[in-house]
Design a protein around this motif. Structure first.
Motif, short mmCIF file in Angstrom:
data_model
loop_
_atom_site.label_atom_id
_atom_site.label_comp_id
_atom_site.label_asym_id
_atom_site.label_seq_id
_atom_site.Cartn_x
_atom_site.Cartn_y
_atom_site.Cartn_z
N ALA A 314 4.34 24.48 23.41
CA ALA A 314 2.91 24.66 23.15
C ALA A 314 2.50 26.12 23.05
O ALA A 314 3.01 26.98 23.76
CB ALA A 314 2.10 23.98 24.26
N HIS A 315 1.58 26.38 22.12
CA HIS A 315 0.84 27.63 22.00
C HIS A 315 1.65 28.82 21.51
O HIS A 315 1.15 29.95 21.55
CB HIS A 315 0.16 28.00 23.33
CG HIS A 315 -0.73 26.93 23.87
ND1 HIS A 315 -1.87 26.51 23.21
CD2 HIS A 315 -0.64 26.16 24.99
CE1 HIS A 315 -2.45 25.56 23.91
NE2 HIS A 315 -1.72 25.31 24.98
N LEU A 316 2.88 28.62 21.05
CA LEU A 316 3.62 29.74 20.47
C LEU A 316 3.11 29.98 19.06
O LEU A 316 3.39 29.23 18.14
CB LEU A 316 5.12 29.44 20.44
CG LEU A 316 5.86 29.54 21.77
CD1 LEU A 316 7.34 29.22 21.58
CD2 LEU A 316 5.71 30.93 22.37
N ALA A 317 2.34 31.06 18.89
CA ALA A 317 1.68 31.32 17.60
C ALA A 317 2.35 32.44 16.81
O ALA A 317 2.16 32.53 15.61
CB ALA A 317 0.22 31.66 17.85
N HIS A 318 3.10 33.30 17.49
CA HIS A 318 3.75 34.42 16.80
C HIS A 318 5.13 34.60 17.42
O HIS A 318 5.25 35.00 18.57
CB HIS A 318 2.90 35.69 16.95
CG HIS A 318 3.39 36.85 16.13
ND1 HIS A 318 4.50 37.58 16.46
CD2 HIS A 318 2.91 37.40 14.98
CE1 HIS A 318 4.68 38.53 15.56
NE2 HIS A 318 3.73 38.44 14.65
N ILE A 319 6.18 34.30 16.65
CA ILE A 319 7.55 34.34 17.16
C ILE A 319 8.37 35.34 16.35
O ILE A 319 8.37 35.30 15.12
CB ILE A 319 8.23 32.95 17.08
CG1 ILE A 319 7.40 31.90 17.81
CG2 ILE A 319 9.64 33.02 17.65
CD1 ILE A 319 7.94 30.49 17.63
N THR A 320 9.04 36.24 17.04
CA THR A 320 9.97 37.17 16.40
C THR A 320 11.34 36.98 17.04
O THR A 320 11.49 37.12 18.25
CB THR A 320 9.52 38.64 16.60
OG1 THR A 320 8.20 38.79 16.07
CG2 THR A 320 10.47 39.59 15.90
N ILE A 321 12.34 36.63 16.21
CA ILE A 321 13.69 36.39 16.69
C ILE A 321 14.64 37.39 16.04
O ILE A 321 14.64 37.58 14.83
CB ILE A 321 14.17 34.95 16.34
CG1 ILE A 321 13.28 33.90 17.01
CG2 ILE A 321 15.64 34.77 16.76
CD1 ILE A 321 13.42 33.82 18.51
N GLU A 322 15.46 38.04 16.85
CA GLU A 322 16.47 38.97 16.38
C GLU A 322 17.83 38.44 16.82
O GLU A 322 18.02 38.11 17.99
CB GLU A 322 16.20 40.37 16.96
CG GLU A 322 17.19 41.44 16.54
CD GLU A 322 16.85 42.78 17.15
OE1 GLU A 322 17.76 43.40 17.72
OE2 GLU A 322 15.68 43.17 17.07
N VAL A 323 18.77 38.38 15.89
CA VAL A 323 20.08 37.78 16.17
C VAL A 323 21.18 38.80 15.93
O VAL A 323 21.23 39.46 14.88
CB VAL A 323 20.33 36.54 15.29
CG1 VAL A 323 21.65 35.88 15.68
CG2 VAL A 323 19.18 35.55 15.42
N HIS A 324 22.12 38.93 16.90
CA HIS A 324 23.25 39.84 16.79
C HIS A 324 24.55 39.07 16.91
O HIS A 324 24.67 38.17 17.74
CB HIS A 324 23.21 40.91 17.91
CG HIS A 324 21.99 41.77 17.87
ND1 HIS A 324 21.92 42.94 17.16
CD2 HIS A 324 20.77 41.61 18.47
CE1 HIS A 324 20.72 43.48 17.32
NE2 HIS A 324 20.01 42.68 18.10
N ASP A 325 25.53 39.44 16.12
CA ASP A 325 26.83 38.79 16.13
C ASP A 325 27.75 39.51 17.12
O ASP A 325 27.96 40.73 17.02
CB ASP A 325 27.43 38.86 14.72
CG ASP A 325 28.67 37.98 14.57
OD1 ASP A 325 29.20 37.52 15.60
OD2 ASP A 325 29.09 37.76 13.43
N THR A 326 28.30 38.77 18.11
CA THR A 326 29.20 39.38 19.08
C THR A 326 30.66 39.22 18.71
O THR A 326 31.54 39.69 19.42
CB THR A 326 28.99 38.75 20.48
OG1 THR A 326 29.23 37.35 20.38
CG2 THR A 326 27.57 39.00 20.96
#
Length: 331
Positions: A314-326
């Protein structure tokens, strides 16, 4: 690659009932101001200092309510202004913080005057004061009815998806995605409306306590009860204002709004060897939360994959996801 093409999106994080709350707050301002003018004019005309004093007391609440109303208007006017990085959703918290401080000052002034009257009693004209207190209570009850949050917990987001990714393991995704909204969730609270409501309740409380003390004095001659009721009101209003200060300051300082929710989001993201190495959850405005997370994984997916893990939060209006390869780079 990301599942969705990049596109422009807005940063409007106002509550779904923002306009309705603004209208009702202005209505209460008008009602309070009209009562204030009537009391000051009537007291001056009929020589009643009690009436004049109560009128000026009403003026402080009218000013506080006007501050709340102006915050709604300014937030709406600048909702698309790019100078506000995450929109104007916190204008309400800023006004609520100021109103809480003003309410605390009012409580201290009531307490100071009550102590003075407790040790140095002054004559009380019970017959004149009773109608004033009753009229004030009627205005406060009408104001409370206007400011009641009857849309509590039934908000929704207006969002857009925006993603972009790279295949070399360093992906970003900015998302404005609608999510399920459970009724009654506290993230939907409008702190600005709550501040205005608390002001009205505080005034109503002082009216109720005054009526009780005046009745006791009129029928039983108990004069000392009037300042004692003032001290009781001071304690209650101070507690209300302190709680309001804490609620507004948490949002203004970007404190994690719900540690249990933060833990649940982390658990959603940390699956199949994925690990969260950076995490930020904060409130953007009524019904709107922001999330920034960095994930390392031996088998990285697209940012949209991780976004879907949070689709029903609920209520997540602005999501920023950063992904790194290990995974080790190929020779």
């Amino acid at each position: 690659m990301s599942d969705f093409p990049p596109k422009q999106h807005g940063h409007v994080f106002l509550g779904s009932r923002h306009d309705a709350h603004e209208r009702r707050t202005w209505q209460v301002v008008a009602l309070t101001a009209a009562m204030m003018v009537a009391e000051i004019a009537g007291g001056t005309l009929f020589g009643s200092m009690a009436l004049v004093a109560d009128g000026w007391h009403m003026s402080t609440h009218a000013a506080a309510l006007a501050l709340a109303a102006v915050a709604y208007r300014v937030a709406r006017k600048h909702q698309h202004d790019a100078h506000f990085t995450f929109g104007t959703g916190k204008f309400g918290e800023l006004a609520a913080f100021g109103n809480a401080l003003l309410l605390l000052v009012i409580a201290l002034l009531i307490g100071y005057e009550s102590l003075q009257r407790l040790f140095a009693p002054v004559p009380i004209h019970f017959a004149e004061a009773l109608p004033i207190a009753v009229a004030g209570l009627a205005v406060n009850l009408a104001s409370a009815w206007l400011l009641r949050d009857h849309d509590h917990g039934h908000g929704h987001d207006h969002g857009h998806d925006h993603g972009h990714g790279h295949n070399h393991g360093h992906d970003h995704d900015h998302d404005h995605a609608p999510a399920a909204r459970p009724p009654g969730h506290h993230h939907a609270h409008d702190t600005n409306l709550r501040a205005a409501y608390v002001h009205v309740l505080a005034d109503a409380l002082t009216s109720v306590l005054a009526i009780a003390a005046l009745l006791a004095g009129y029928f039983g001659g108990v004069q000392w009860l009037d300042p004692v009721m003032g001290l009781v009101g001071t304690v209650v209003i101070a507690i209300w204002s302190w709680n309001l200060l804490k609620a507004a300051s948490r949002v203004l300082l970007d404190r994690v709004p719900d540690p249990a929710l933060a833990a649940r989001i982390r658990n959603r993201l940390e699956q199949d060897g994925d690990r969260v190495i950076d995490f930020h959850l904060w409130r953007l405005g009524p019904e709107h939360l922001g999330l920034i997370a960095a994930i390392v994984s031996p088998h990285p997916r697209t940012p949209d994959h991780y976004k879907r893990r949070l689709a029903d939060v609920a209520h997540l209006a602005h999501i920023t996801i950063e992904v790194h390869d290990t995974a080790p780079a190929a020779a």
